[in-house]
Write an enzyme that holds these catalytic residues in place. Structure first.
Site, short mmCIF file in Angstrom:
data_model
loop_
_atom_site.label_atom_id
_atom_site.label_comp_id
_atom_site.label_asym_id
_atom_site.label_seq_id
_atom_site.Cartn_x
_atom_site.Cartn_y
_atom_site.Cartn_z
N THR A 1 -9.26 2.42 -1.50
CA THR A 1 -8.26 2.79 -2.51
C THR A 1 -8.84 2.49 -3.89
O THR A 1 -9.09 1.34 -4.23
CB THR A 1 -6.96 2.00 -2.28
OG1 THR A 1 -6.49 2.24 -0.96
CG2 THR A 1 -5.90 2.41 -3.29
N PRO B 1 16.28 -5.37 4.44
CA PRO B 1 15.97 -6.46 3.50
C PRO B 1 15.04 -7.47 4.14
O PRO B 1 14.93 -7.56 5.37
CB PRO B 1 17.34 -7.06 3.20
CG PRO B 1 18.19 -6.72 4.39
CD PRO B 1 17.69 -5.38 4.87
N GLY B 2 14.36 -8.22 3.31
CA GLY B 2 13.43 -9.23 3.81
C GLY B 2 13.10 -10.22 2.73
O GLY B 2 13.68 -10.21 1.63
N CYS C 1 -2.11 -4.39 0.90
CA CYS C 1 -2.07 -3.13 0.13
C CYS C 1 -1.01 -3.10 -0.96
O CYS C 1 -1.34 -2.89 -2.13
CB CYS C 1 -1.82 -1.95 1.09
SG CYS C 1 -3.21 -1.64 2.21
#
Length: 418
Positions: free
Chosen positions: A119, A241-242, A249
């Site tokens: 990337t 949710p977390g 990444c």
């Protein structure tokens, strides 16, 4: 059959090398770490990726895959895939040192195409093509840790940025997979990767903010996200949710995209806000834990369930679980943690144990920080018997509150009032 070289044997490089060998190509994978080369040459894979170890062994046995620490083994190959890390630098911009090292060591042949899976910021591949004097194709990866082999075999899309005939030649490598192929220019391919990851981060930050609003208003986050997911314009993914988003990444790619925007004179305010909201989410989880123990955290023993950034991997890089753990430790909490994907005695500030009962022993509160499915099947009555307190903070929504109540435990969930 093409002669392929792969620079880097991490998640992306090793998966790419093994899967291209499976497709019938002759692949050499160059890795700077000699000990890793030795292990892989014996068919030993330390990455916890399903199906990857047998795929590597099959490639070795067939003679289509080999590993080396000599970068010269990539010289003259028809295709050289750059699959090396591009970590965030101090200013958030991607550090291209590993990519530049690959280029410096490469002696291409007359038919060599450099394929950049790493990337990289917009403009990188065009600059490389101009200075290296060989065809360069931007081919960003979209592999999920824990599903890398599956994602390679069944891609949603293959993105190829560059000029013909290089793009057509790289597309032919993937022909047997039959994916949709996006043929575009270098800049659009590079930006498309960053845009995809940043959009996922936006969704996650948004749903975490909604969960906080539900806690304040008495709404149920599960019902709210169910309502959203049935809208085809939104879809069901990345709506849970977390404790925050992390991994190898999303954190670096969102920061890199903000830096790219700043360099181009575009203030990506929405994305900056998502990053800030993610940082605050760690503090919010700590506040819910503090609430569960009635105030002070100094000297409080806490049992943590899950340390990796997500289930199905042993990757601790930019793990929100460890970000929360760091804040708890700074407040004086004593942390013991269990994670089925992690080995070793210590993970950041957490004393790691191999048994969930040991993680719960003497704990005032138990906290689920990673969505391992097996946590739902633990014997919570046994854990309740050895814990000092009766609270469980489930930041991932993997537990059944009714079952916990039957074990004498109370369950605090994100997006639900206490």
């Amino acid at each position: 059959m093409a002669a392929v070289g792969v620079a880097g044997a991490g998640y992306v490089g090793l998966t790419t090398a093994a899967c291209l060998a499976e497709l019938g190509h002759e692949v050499v994978c160059a890795e700077v770490d000699q000990s890793k080369v030795d292990e892989l040459s014996r068919g030993e894979v330390s990455l916890g990726e399903p199906d990857l170890a047998p795929l590597v062994r099959d490639g070795l046995a067939a003679g289509r895959l080999r590993f080396t620490a000599d970068p010269g083994a990539l010289d003259g190959r028809e295709f050289v895939f750059a699959c090396v890390p591009t970590p965030a630098g101090p200013d958030g911009a991607a550090d291209l040192g590993a990519v530049e090292a690959v280029l410096a060591a490469l002696h291409p042949g007359p038919r060599t195409v450099l394929v950049v899976k790493s990337t990289v910021p917009v403009g990188t591949c065009a600059r490389i093509a101009e200075t290296a004097g060989i065809p360069v194709v931007s081919n960003p990866e979209f592999l999920r840790e824990g599903h890398a082999v599956h994602d390679f075999r069944h891609p949603d899309r293959i993105v190829l940025g560059g000029e013909e005939p290089g793009v057509a030649r790289v597309a032919a490598l993937y022909a047997d997979l039959g994916p949709p192929v996006v043929r575009t220019d270098h800049a659009s391919a590079e930006l498309g990767k960053y845009a995809s990851n940043a959009f996922l981060a936006l969704k996650l930050s948004y749903v975490n903010l909604l969960a906080r609003l539900c806690e304040r208003t008495g709404a149920d986050i599960d019902a709210v996200t169910r309502t959203m997911s049935l809208d085809q314009r939104i879809g069901p993914h990345f709506l849970r949710p977390g404790p925050g988003w992390g991994g190898s990444c999303l954190p670096k790619d969102t920061r890199a995209l903000v830096a790219t925007g700043a360099a181009a004179g575009v203030d990506l305010t929405v994305l900056r806000s998502a990053i800030e909201a993610n940082d605050r989410q760690h503090d919010h989880v700590v506040a819910r834990i503090r609430e569960a123990v009635g105030g002070r955290l100094d000297g409080v023993r806490i049992g943590l369930f899950g340390l990796t950034f997500k289930a199905g991997t042993h990757d601790l890089r930019d793990s929100p679980a460890l970000a929360v753990a760091g804040r708890l430790a700074a407040a004086g909490a004593v942390l013991t943690g269990y994670d089925p994907g992690v080995t070793g005695d210590q993970a950041g500030p957490v004393q790691r144990v191999d048994d969930p009962v040991l993680a719960a022993k003497g704990a005032r509160v138990l906290v689920v920080l990673t969505e391992w499915p097996e946590f739902g099947g633990l014997d919570w009555s046994q854990l309740a018997a050895v814990a000092e307190g009766d609270a469980v903070v489930d930041t991932r929504g993997v537990l059944d509150p009714a079952a916990l109540r039957g074990s004498g435990l109370r369950c605090l969930r994100l997006g639900h009032a206490a």
